[in-house]
Write a protein that holds these residues in place. Sequence first.
Motif: not given
Length: 689
Positions: A21, A82, A85-86, A89, A350, A352-353
């Motif tokens: 990530g 992944m 997308k992150s 966002d 991370w 995404h987290e």
Amino acid sequence: MTQKEYKRTTVTAALPYANGGVHIGHLAGVYVPADIYVRYLRLKKRDVVFIGGSDEHGVPVTIRAKKEGITVQQVVDRYHEMIKKSFEDFGISFDIYSRTTSDIHHKFASDFFRTLYDKGELEEITEEQYCDAVTGEFLTDRNIVGTCPRCGAEGAYGDQCEKCGATLSPDELINPTNKNNPGNPLTKKATKNWYLPLGKWQDWLKQWILEEHKEWRSNVYGQCKSWLDMDLQPRAMTRDLDWGIPVPVEGADGKVLYVWFDAPIGYISNTKELCDNNPEKWGTWQQWWQDEDTRLLHFIGKDNIVFHCLIFPVMMKAHGGYIMPENVPANEFLNLEDDKISTSRNWAVWLHEYLVDMPNKQDVLRYVLTANAPETKDNNFTWKDYQEHNNSELVAIYGNFVNRALQLTKKYFNGIVPECGALQSVDEQAIAEFKDVKNNVETLLEQFKFREAQKEAMNLARIGNRYITECEPWKVWKTDPERVKTILFVCLQLTANLAIAFEPFLPFSSAKLRQLLNLDSFEWEQLGSMDILKASHQLNEPELLFEKIEDSVIEAQLQKLEDTKKANEAETYEPEPIKENVDFETFEKLDIRVGLVTSCEKVKKSKKLLKFHIDDGTKDGRTILSGIAAYYEDPQELVGKQVLFVANFAPRKMMGEESQGMILSAVNYDGTLSVTTTSKDVKPGSIVG
RNA sequence: CGCGGGAUGGAGAAGUGGUCAACUCGCUCGGCUCAUAACCAAGAGAACGGUGGUUCGAGUCCACCUCCCGCAACCA
């Protein structure tokens, strides 16, 4: 700064590698500053394209695929999606985020190589190289391990021994073997590769960088200079590997382009993909890469400096027709809670987290990473800092000022922008102060000083808070409501200015603020002006722009990191060395027995001790004290368990109680203790042996 | 080993030869009450990594040293 007036700007951000990530280090070093800069240019109505994408070739993804038993394509698909997308966002506003496995890229990189080949810009060099005698794969120095010839340490790498620090070559290692397939013997095979002769371009590089770009950041300039002061060696542009872009030359089967050759070309091929998809909007890719009126900027981290300042420019120069980067603002690195960020140790926050754990807090992270940006030296990210920046700057200064202005307007004027009356000196002073902000922010951004630029934007809110406190409209209302109109008019204009000034830095908050102000759009040039909101304009219902972050939220994140640390320790755990052998008689001297715990309680005034009563088969049983209270919060859970204990230990007094033996506990890797027990029910008092 | 970058009050961080070492956060003490215990004002706190040197004068120039990071697997 820039002497030349450019017509358009091409901004690239380092391609993240599709083997994991994206973490805060990547964001602080590359993506947040690049995004701020691009948003700023867009707001200024400048022509700009922002290029990103995943780097999907190279060795590590193939290793991961092998480990997980899936195809390499599956690995890169997973991480590409992944990461993409992150970024979306998180508001990193790439105009395109593509990938180096795309058809367009393969063709483009292949053609690029072929052009260099046809122009005779590549050298063909055949060399003996180490390979695994069993699998036949070629090995880099770093993937060869053996015994260090100097200090005798095991596991020294083909280029260096970590123990004694000696620089080595694979030939010097004793018993060299494949790091990834330990035990396999090595052989040498001749292999042919194509090299880019950097030395040929050395004088040109010296002129271009050392003479013409003295304004580059000192870390970038210094690194370039140190390379250019040596003789540049030819650099291999192909590799013996089956994952990547095939070398488009006859007789090059089983060879692919070196990732560092194909990755930067990804910037260009991704631009081409964008332009091909929408030529009306974006024109041709050549315009972004080959027009002298275009300014090219690479945002990268410090480890990428030579690739972007020396190798890629030489590739483009040798190919011909390309413009050179006008600047390469490279950042230093970010640490996390005083420890190096590391993908392999999972020591990272991370993206995404974060997006899941901290919903709708993109701007908070952007703000903190910019406020703490590693622009001139490595920096440290801590969650406590994160909380402090949020609570005492975003909430207390920016959010609070906006809220004050909006709430007062609602209260006194039903949310309608009042008329501006005659200005007093206090008004004029505030207005004069915030007019400077535009220039200051611009100057700093043009110099890639994002940290200071953001601080300057925050000054607007400070000016506002000072102004509103000085004017005290809540008091004046009682005596002179007309005057309050002017005060709030000024405050509201300041609020609108804040939305503009922060748009590059905090896009989500600016969008929200724009909505609260009921504004359709704004542009950079309005910054500093006093008529963004017209009198009698209706505002929307006030809402808070930022929320306080409570301690519990921060503690949860710290706990998460703590858990990671624990897991890392567990992974790197090595058992204690085995003690010297003993004979049977020595062992026989110990009388180990099974006992049933009939009661267990904490010893008063002792932190460590638990008091056990053990049924040892005798009528009265015995009492044993054991220093494990810290690991058994509820001593009751041990009651009824069968434990092993040393029965012939000399009795000993502890805290006024006599302990008759010793309960055996296992010492875990992290020092915690666990009482041993039997796997079947055994009569108390049974001998263990 | 070598080369490059860095080391400034509790934290971040300006400052490249000369006014009391700027600024932000934190801290202390006042004030205010419109505002998310938020805001405003005042104050305390740094012999500028170490040693030696150049200079009338150095955080700022020079030499040597220490520590951190990068160039060297993964990786911004």
